[in-house]
Design a protein around this motif. Sequence first.
Motif, short mmCIF file in Angstrom:
data_model
loop_
_atom_site.label_atom_id
_atom_site.label_comp_id
_atom_site.label_asym_id
_atom_site.label_seq_id
_atom_site.Cartn_x
_atom_site.Cartn_y
_atom_site.Cartn_z
N MET A 1 0.86 -1.17 0.00
CA MET A 1 0.00 0.00 0.00
C MET A 1 0.90 1.23 0.00
O MET A 1 1.83 1.33 0.79
CB MET A 1 -0.89 -0.02 1.25
CG MET A 1 -1.85 1.13 1.30
SD MET A 1 -2.84 1.23 2.80
CE MET A 1 -3.88 -0.18 2.71
N ASN A 2 0.59 2.14 -0.88
CA ASN A 2 1.47 3.32 -0.94
C ASN A 2 1.07 4.35 0.11
O ASN A 2 0.00 4.29 0.71
CB ASN A 2 1.49 3.89 -2.37
CG ASN A 2 0.15 4.50 -2.78
OD1 ASN A 2 -0.63 4.89 -1.94
ND2 ASN A 2 -0.06 4.59 -4.07
N PHE A 3 1.93 5.30 0.31
CA PHE A 3 1.77 6.30 1.36
C PHE A 3 0.55 7.18 1.13
O PHE A 3 -0.16 7.54 2.07
CB PHE A 3 3.05 7.15 1.45
CG PHE A 3 2.96 8.22 2.47
CD1 PHE A 3 3.04 7.91 3.82
CD2 PHE A 3 2.78 9.56 2.11
CE1 PHE A 3 2.95 8.90 4.79
CE2 PHE A 3 2.68 10.54 3.07
CZ PHE A 3 2.77 10.22 4.41
N LYS A 4 0.28 7.56 -0.11
CA LYS A 4 -0.84 8.46 -0.42
C LYS A 4 -2.18 7.80 -0.07
O LYS A 4 -3.04 8.42 0.54
CB LYS A 4 -0.79 8.84 -1.89
CG LYS A 4 -1.67 9.99 -2.26
CD LYS A 4 -1.39 10.42 -3.69
CE LYS A 4 -2.11 11.72 -3.97
NZ LYS A 4 -1.86 12.20 -5.31
N LEU A 5 -2.35 6.54 -0.43
CA LEU A 5 -3.58 5.83 -0.13
C LEU A 5 -3.75 5.64 1.38
O LEU A 5 -4.86 5.81 1.91
CB LEU A 5 -3.58 4.47 -0.85
CG LEU A 5 -4.82 3.61 -0.67
CD1 LEU A 5 -6.07 4.34 -1.18
CD2 LEU A 5 -4.66 2.28 -1.38
N ALA A 6 -2.66 5.33 2.06
CA ALA A 6 -2.73 5.15 3.51
C ALA A 6 -3.11 6.46 4.21
O ALA A 6 -3.90 6.46 5.17
CB ALA A 6 -1.38 4.65 4.03
N SER A 7 -2.61 7.59 3.75
CA SER A 7 -2.94 8.87 4.38
C SER A 7 -4.41 9.24 4.12
O SER A 7 -5.08 9.79 4.98
CB SER A 7 -2.01 9.98 3.91
OG SER A 7 -2.13 10.18 2.53
#
Length: 158
Positions: A1-7
């Motif tokens: 999971m990339n950082f943008k989706l997690a945020s």
Amino acid sequence: MNFKLASILAFLLALMLTAFSTTLNAKPLTPTFSTNLVLKKDEVYSASIDAKKFAKQSSVSPKNLTLRWTLFKNKGLVVLLKYDNFPYQFILYKDGYKALKFNSFTLNLLDPNAIASSPNQPNLKLYFKDIKDGSSDLKARVTFKLDLYGDVSLKTKR
């Protein structure tokens, strides 16, 4: 999971938790006036209601309210209400009706057509509480709960 989706997911979770906690802390409106009415079949309850939107607003001329019930059939109570010379007819059920709760009727006192209604406007709420001896309409007595919300005063005309 990339950082943008997690945020984005973390932001949505925080938003949902904030909305949930706000809902838990919300206080229900408390009635300004509340009374129980016991009426026989076709017995008329008459009152005069003086309602205004703001406490400092000059009061509008009092409006007449009449209320009666006329039939109890299939667990439904036919109610006739007249406010400001406008008739309303509706059916109330003591325990609601199936999954829906049809044991109350709400009327905006300043805007009966509910064109520009808001929660802070004066409202009347009528609840069907109980019926005694419902096997015969002639002997039956129905208990209603009448609640008024907002800057409202009521004078009974019995």
